[in-house]
Design an enzyme around this catalytic site. Structure first.
Site, PDB file in Angstrom:
ATOM      1  N   CYS A   1       0.831  -1.206   0.000  1.00  0.00           N
ATOM      2  CA  CYS A   1       0.000   0.000   0.000  1.00  0.00           C
ATOM      3  C   CYS A   1       0.869   1.262   0.000  1.00  0.00           C
ATOM      4  CB  CYS A   1      -0.956  -0.020   1.190  1.00  0.00           C
ATOM      5  SG  CYS A   1      -0.218  -0.541   2.739  1.00  0.00           S
TER       6      CYS A   1
HETATM    7  N1  LIG Z   1      -4.126  -5.067   4.938  1.00  0.00           N
HETATM    8  C1  LIG Z   1      -3.558  -4.308   4.011  1.00  0.00           C
HETATM    9  O1  LIG Z   1      -3.879  -3.098   3.865  1.00  0.00           O
HETATM   10  C2  LIG Z   1      -2.528  -4.884   3.114  1.00  0.00           C
HETATM   11  C3  LIG Z   1      -2.068  -6.185   3.243  1.00  0.00           C
HETATM   12  N2  LIG Z   1      -1.134  -6.663   2.366  1.00  0.00           N
HETATM   13  C4  LIG Z   1      -0.594  -8.027   2.507  1.00  0.00           C
HETATM   14  O2  LIG Z   1      -1.615  -8.978   2.284  1.00  0.00           O
HETATM   15  C5  LIG Z   1      -1.302 -10.180   3.008  1.00  0.00           C
HETATM   16  C6  LIG Z   1      -2.494 -10.512   3.887  1.00  0.00           C
HETATM   17  O3  LIG Z   1      -2.622  -9.452   4.839  1.00  0.00           O
HETATM   18  P1  LIG Z   1      -3.946  -9.169   5.630  1.00  0.00           P
HETATM   19  O4  LIG Z   1      -5.120  -9.608   4.864  1.00  0.00           O
HETATM   20  O5  LIG Z   1      -3.859  -7.755   6.059  1.00  0.00           O
HETATM   21  O6  LIG Z   1      -3.695 -10.136   6.888  1.00  0.00           O
HETATM   22  P2  LIG Z   1      -4.756 -10.867   7.845  1.00  0.00           P
HETATM   23  O7  LIG Z   1      -3.982 -11.257   9.050  1.00  0.00           O
HETATM   24  O8  LIG Z   1      -5.956 -10.019   8.016  1.00  0.00           O
HETATM   25  O9  LIG Z   1      -5.160 -12.159   7.034  1.00  0.00           O
HETATM   26  C7  LIG Z   1      -4.250 -13.185   6.728  1.00  0.00           C
HETATM   27  C8  LIG Z   1      -5.007 -14.468   6.505  1.00  0.00           C
HETATM   28  O10 LIG Z   1      -4.078 -15.506   6.187  1.00  0.00           O
HETATM   29  C9  LIG Z   1      -4.313 -16.610   7.052  1.00  0.00           C
HETATM   30  N3  LIG Z   1      -3.080 -17.354   7.273  1.00  0.00           N
HETATM   31  C10 LIG Z   1      -2.006 -16.982   8.017  1.00  0.00           C
HETATM   32  N4  LIG Z   1      -1.054 -17.927   7.979  1.00  0.00           N
HETATM   33  C11 LIG Z   1      -1.542 -18.915   7.193  1.00  0.00           C
HETATM   34  C12 LIG Z   1      -1.028 -20.173   6.768  1.00  0.00           C
HETATM   35  N5  LIG Z   1       0.196 -20.591   7.132  1.00  0.00           N
HETATM   36  N6  LIG Z   1      -1.801 -20.952   5.965  1.00  0.00           N
HETATM   37  C13 LIG Z   1      -3.016 -20.517   5.581  1.00  0.00           C
HETATM   38  N7  LIG Z   1      -3.568 -19.362   5.960  1.00  0.00           N
HETATM   39  C14 LIG Z   1      -2.831 -18.556   6.748  1.00  0.00           C
HETATM   40  C15 LIG Z   1      -4.826 -15.981   8.330  1.00  0.00           C
HETATM   41  O11 LIG Z   1      -5.473 -16.941   9.129  1.00  0.00           O
HETATM   42  P3  LIG Z   1      -5.541 -16.774  10.736  1.00  0.00           P
HETATM   43  O12 LIG Z   1      -6.763 -15.975  10.990  1.00  0.00           O
HETATM   44  O13 LIG Z   1      -5.604 -18.169  11.223  1.00  0.00           O
HETATM   45  O14 LIG Z   1      -4.292 -16.081  11.159  1.00  0.00           O
HETATM   46  C16 LIG Z   1      -5.764 -14.917   7.760  1.00  0.00           C
HETATM   47  O15 LIG Z   1      -7.002 -15.455   7.389  1.00  0.00           O
HETATM   48  C17 LIG Z   1      -0.044  -9.907   3.840  1.00  0.00           C
HETATM   49  O16 LIG Z   1       1.082 -10.406   3.204  1.00  0.00           O
HETATM   50  C18 LIG Z   1      -0.037  -8.375   3.893  1.00  0.00           C
HETATM   51  O17 LIG Z   1       1.233  -7.909   4.158  1.00  0.00           O
HETATM   52  C19 LIG Z   1      -0.691  -5.908   1.327  1.00  0.00           C
HETATM   53  C20 LIG Z   1      -1.115  -4.629   1.146  1.00  0.00           C
HETATM   54  C21 LIG Z   1      -2.025  -3.987   2.071  1.00  0.00           C
HETATM   55  C1  LIG Z   2      -0.427  -0.266   8.956  1.00  0.00           C
HETATM   56  C2  LIG Z   2       0.478  -1.463   8.759  1.00  0.00           C
HETATM   57  O1  LIG Z   2       0.842  -2.169   9.680  1.00  0.00           O
HETATM   58  N1  LIG Z   2       0.836  -1.702   7.513  1.00  0.00           N
HETATM   59  C3  LIG Z   2       1.663  -2.807   7.140  1.00  0.00           C
HETATM   60  C4  LIG Z   2       1.846  -2.826   5.668  1.00  0.00           C
HETATM   61  C5  LIG Z   2       0.620  -3.214   4.938  1.00  0.00           C
HETATM   62  C6  LIG Z   2       0.934  -3.701   3.584  1.00  0.00           C
HETATM   63  O2  LIG Z   2       1.071  -2.971   2.628  1.00  0.00           O
HETATM   64  O3  LIG Z   2       1.210  -4.981   3.476  1.00  0.00           O
HETATM   65  P1  LIG Z   2       2.506  -5.562   2.799  1.00  0.00           P
HETATM   66  O4  LIG Z   2       3.567  -5.401   3.809  1.00  0.00           O
HETATM   67  O5  LIG Z   2       2.272  -6.942   2.431  1.00  0.00           O
HETATM   68  O6  LIG Z   2       2.762  -4.724   1.626  1.00  0.00           O
HETATM   69  C7  LIG Z   2       3.047  -2.722   7.753  1.00  0.00           C
HETATM   70  O7  LIG Z   2       3.553  -1.635   7.951  1.00  0.00           O
HETATM   71  O8  LIG Z   2       3.650  -3.789   7.927  1.00  0.00           O
END
Ligand SMILES: NC(=O)C1=CN([C@@H]2O[C@H](COP(=O)(O)OP(=O)(O)OC[C@H]3O[C@@H](n4cnc5c(N)ncnc54)[C@H](OP(=O)(O)O)[C@@H]3O)[C@@H](O)[C@H]2O)C=CC1
Ligand SMILES: CC(=O)N[C@@H](CCC(=O)OP(=O)(O)O)C(=O)O
EC number: 1.2.1.38
Length: 310
Positions: free
Chosen positions: A117
């Protein structure tokens, strides 16, 4: 037959928002795992290998494991939302507007890494200025940003929303990444075309979804002749011909008393601004987006659609 899409991590923050965006679509078939089985490796492997496109919404280690699971199956294409492959040259970087031919690269790719992000905002501001020769080699770039707390996934959401959480956070706004080694720095450097890593200072505000990324610049340290107007013109030229990244006209920016971090909540677009005073020697470049929109789930669906169009 409709292409099959499997979202590994569909019950997490990013995965859920992708599912919401896909609701009601008849041109794709969504494969799904019950929430209680979300960590069942055998079921995941089976689903991953049944998909035409797997969208990974997992932590880095689990993403690497998922990619391993499909490594021998050339029928599966992958979009990974984690940090694991963002500077891997074998993966297409999923920021379609970053260059004229990037959408085509994504369209043709087997492996696409969805941008972070913060990097979406930072690269969106920096790369056009490097490409146009305005930002010289060696310039000490700084990136200051605030994100909605959904950016930290389920764990940070619980800390911010549940006052009884053992690690509850009551601060309305906090800085983190204080050692200046945030995992997004390599991605900003590589895709920002920088020869020097930026200083990146992230923060979180007590709002769910939204993001402001700021890159302040001294005009007298840029390539000779750079002005607020020439920087704005370079951004406008770079983003011509599409409507996802828009560059706000200078007159409109000038009239703004403030920028609201949640203005684009729920949207998959990004706005870029150039702030400053005409004739003065400083500008502040600002990107406004939803961390879960163009910053994650919206970009993932955009990339999926590009790949499906190939
Ligand atoms: N949120 C954001 O704004 C952004 C997120 N991202 C990236 O997207 C990815 C997901 O993040 P986000 O959705 O925020 O994270 P969350 O913690 O909200 O969701 C992650 C999901 O993955 C599951 N999970 C974790 N470990 C495993 C595993 N070993 N096998 C299967 N499932 C698993 C978790 O299950 P459980 O509930 O059991 O932990 C959960 O359902 C990350 O890499 C993050 O850095 C990228 C850009 C922005
Ligand atoms: C607010 C907050 O905690 N943000 C996350 C980044 C969110 C994101 O962009 O996820 P990726 O790391 O997969 O790109 C952090 O700083 O680690």
């Amino acid at each position: 037959m409709a292409p099959k899409i499997f979202i590994d991590g569909e019950h997490g923050t990013t995965g859920l928002q992708i599912r919401t965006r896909m609701a009601g679509r008849r041109d794709v078939e969504l494969l799904s795992i019950p929430e209680a089985e979300r960590r069942n490796a055998a079921m995941r492997e089976d689903m991953l290998n049944s998909a035409d496109i797997a969208i990974l919404c997992l932590p880095d280690d689990a993403s690497k494991e998922a990619v391993q699971m499909v490594s021998g199956n050339n029928n599966v294409r992958v979009i990974d939302t984690s940090t694991a492959f963002r500077v891997n040259p074998g993966w297409a970087y999923g920021f379609a507007e970053m260059d004229g031919d990037q959408a085509e690269r994504i369209r043709a790719a087997r492996f696409v890494s969805n941008p972070g992000c913060y990097p979406t905002g930072a690269i969106g501001l920096i790369r056009p200025l490097r490409a146009a020769g305005i930002l010289p080699d060696g310039y000490p770039v700084t990136v200051n940003a605030v994100s909605g707390y959904t950016g930290g996934g389920k764990q940070l959401i619980a800390q911010m929303e549940n006052p009884d959480h053992p690690d509850a956070i009551s601060a309305p706004h906090f800085l983190y990444g204080l050692p200046l080694t945030h995992k997004h720095v390599p991605e900003m450097t590589v895709h920002g075309l920088l020869d020097r890593a930026p200083i990146f200072s992230p923060s979180v505000g007590k709002f769910a979804q939204g993001m402001i990324v700021q890159v302040p610049l001294h005009l007298d340290d840029l390539t000779e002749g750079a002005t607020m107007e020439s920087i704005h013109a370079a951004l406008v030229a770079h983003y011509a011909g599409q409507d996802i990244v828009t560059v706000v006209p200078l007159a409109e920016s000038k009239a703004l008393p403030r920028v609201n971090a949640v203005e684009l909540e729920g949207k998959d677009t990004m706005k870029l601004f150039v702030f400053g005073t005409p004739g003065a020697l400083q500008v502040n470049l600002v990107a406004l987006l939803d961390n879960l929109g163009k910053g994650a789930s919206g970009a993932a669906v955009q990339n999926m659609d590009l790949m499906l169009a190939s």
